[in-house]
Design an enzyme around this catalytic site. Structure first.
Site, short mmCIF file in Angstrom:
data_model
loop_
_atom_site.label_atom_id
_atom_site.label_comp_id
_atom_site.label_asym_id
_atom_site.label_seq_id
_atom_site.Cartn_x
_atom_site.Cartn_y
_atom_site.Cartn_z
CE LYS A 244 -3.99 1.90 2.51
NZ LYS A 244 -4.92 1.67 3.63
CB SER B 13 -8.19 3.43 2.36
OG SER B 13 -7.37 2.91 3.40
CB SER C 268 -8.33 0.61 5.27
OG SER C 268 -9.05 1.80 5.10
N1 GLN Z 1 -13.20 4.14 6.02
C1 GLN Z 1 -12.56 4.50 7.25
C2 GLN Z 1 -12.15 5.94 7.23
O1 GLN Z 1 -12.27 6.56 6.21
C3 GLN Z 1 -11.40 3.62 7.54
C4 GLN Z 1 -10.19 3.92 6.72
C5 GLN Z 1 -9.00 3.11 7.10
O2 GLN Z 1 -9.13 2.06 7.74
N2 GLN Z 1 -7.85 3.59 6.74
O3 GLN Z 1 -11.72 6.47 8.20
#
Ligand code: GLN
Length: 483
Positions: free
Chosen positions: A79, A154, A178
């Protein structure tokens, strides 16, 4: 698949992989697959040269009869919020479009030490803020099963790079879901470790008290193998635990008979019956393998989402202060110091990141801190304590990973509606628990995920359940044939 045989020791995996295929050849094959699937936009940067260099060096060593690591020859996607020395790391943001770290994250050092071959950096929501990979400055990653839909996020790029078969293992990060969310949306395995199990040194922080790096793969044992490599204490991240991680591959294959699973009933409320049906079926499979299944209740689940967003935004507003064009980010622009900072931050951050910085600053402000931030911290403690009570009765908790199927790209425009998609995943991060998402079949040809949540440092229990379930269902073959 890399390691589908039962009872393999991790040290025997490289032989399995390398027995027939040469690492350089493997890199070329991966590059071809990445090229074929280019339209899905899973990668931000492909490191052809670096990957070939590592593969050639490894090949030489194998020829000379030298020692090889546990990941020898395995291709790894990373990532793009994890620092890689000499390899661009953008966080999918315009702010870091040209940022090249001068050091490797601890997880990267460990992967390289075990001879994993890093092939590239994957697409994500900007600074990991989002649930669909749509907030990326580089455009959305597309769902593997339906290219008009989101990959989830994400860590969407990592999940899709696995689904396409380009890599065997990938790293994601999980602040509020994510890793699990895109794993569910692309029918792969994704594990969010216990807070402190894996070093965050070199992870570009979103919300430091919630972030964890974790492994993703198409099957359980590859997930376990990568976790084994990256887990463990790190003097450069003092929030890591010094307790030794077990041999996760061996643990995973030790059977799940007798493990007690609690079905969290609140996790099934207001969810499409077809989705919950698939998740119940998956839990039924675990029952067949000898697990004891019972209903459980987690009253506070609905308060997790607001508490999460207050805490995550508060922390991000502070973490992102360093992107001012002086310490990190930006380009050379004219003007006085303040003007330059304003210009760089205005142009460098996308809309969602800015929204969160504003809201985070607000919930921390003198007049509102008590009403929002402090209250959210109290809710967080309550959620932690309630989970702990449940783990007196259960070895693991089960619920869906996502409340919906992958939506169409551009379909969700309201930020609040997008935040609601994290309903099933954020409580785990607030409590610092480990959780895994495994493929639970398809509804309308779109994947559904089963989420299993464990007590602190019980990753091995989750992997035992995942592997028992995988052995029963052969879920890896579903990747090719959604029904
Ligand atoms: N969707 C969640 C957020 O936007 C989690 C994102 C993540 O785990 N990085 O905060």
């Amino acid at each position: 698949m890399v390691c589908v045989r039962t009872g393999v020791g991790i040290d025997s995996l490289p032989e399995q992989v390398l027995g027939s295929v040469d690492p350089v050849e493997r890199v070329y094959r991966a590059l071809e697959k990445i090229e074929e699937a280019k339209g899905l936009n899973a990668f931000i940067t492909v490191d052809k040269e670096g990957a070939l260099r590592s593969a050639e060096e490894l090949k030489r060593r194998i020829r000379m009869g030298g020692k090889t690591g546990r990941l020898a020859g395995l291709l790894v996607a990373v990532k793009d919020n994890i620092s890689t020395k000499g390899l661009r790391t953008t966080c999918a943001s315009r702010m870091l479009e040209n940022y090249v770290p001068v050091y490797d994250a601890t997880v990267i050092e460990r992967i390289r030490r075990e001879d994993g071959i890093i092939i590239g950096k994957t697409n994500m929501d900007e600074f990991a803020m989002g649930s669909s990979t749509e907030t990326s400055f580089f455009g959305p990653t597309k769902n593997f099963f339906d290219h008009s839909r989101v990959s989830g996020g994400s860590s969407g790029g990592s999940a899709v790079s696995l689904a396409t078969g380009a890599v065997e293992i990938a790293l994601g990060s999980d602040t509020g879901g994510s890793i699990r969310n895109p794993a569910a949306f692309n029918s792969i395995v994704g594990l969010k470790p216990t807070y402190g199990r894996v070093s965050r040194y070199g992870l570009i922080a979103y919300a430091s008290s919630l972030d964890q790096i974790g492994p993703m793969a198409r099957d359980t044992l590859s997930t376990a193998l990568l976790l084994k490599v990256i887990a463990g204490g790190d003097p450069r991240d003092l929030t890591t635990s010094t307790r030794d991680p077990p041999d996760y591959v061996e643990e995973a294959t030790s059977g799940a008979k007798g493990l007690r699973i609690g079905i969290v009933k609140e996790g099934f409320m207001n969810i499409d019956e077809k989705i919950s049906g698939k998740v119940y079926d998956a839990i039924g499979v675990l029952e067949k393998t000898g697990c004891l299944v019972e209903e459980a209740s987690f009253h506070f689940l609905k308060y997790a989402l607001p508490a999460y967003y207050i805490i995550a935004m508060a922390e991000c507003s502070s973490n992102l202060a360093r992107f001012d064009g002086i310490r990190y980010g930006g380009r050379s622009v004219e003007g006085k110091w303040e003007e330059r900072v304003v210009k760089i931050r205005t142009e460098g951050f996308g809309e969602e990141v800015k929204r969160r910085i504003f809201l985070g600053t607000f919930v921390l402000s003198a007049g509102y801190k008590e009403d929002f931030y402090m209250k959210a911290c109290r809710v967080r403690r309550k959620i932690h304590d309630d989970f702990k009570l449940l783990f007196k009765d259960f070895n693991a908790l089960a619920m869906p990973t996502m409340p919906v199927l992958p939506w169409r790209i551009g379909e969700i425009v309201s930020p609040l509606e997008m935040y609601m998609m994290d309903f099933e995943t954020v409580a785990v991060n607030l409590a610092g628990l480990p959780a895994v998402s495994v493929p639970a079949g398809f509804v309308n040809s779109l994947p559904v995920g089963l989420q299993l949540i464990g007590n602190h440092f019980e990753e091995a229990t989750l992997l035992r359940l995942a592997y028992a379930y995988e052995s029963e269902t052969r879920f890896t073959s579903w990747l090719r044939s959604p029904t």
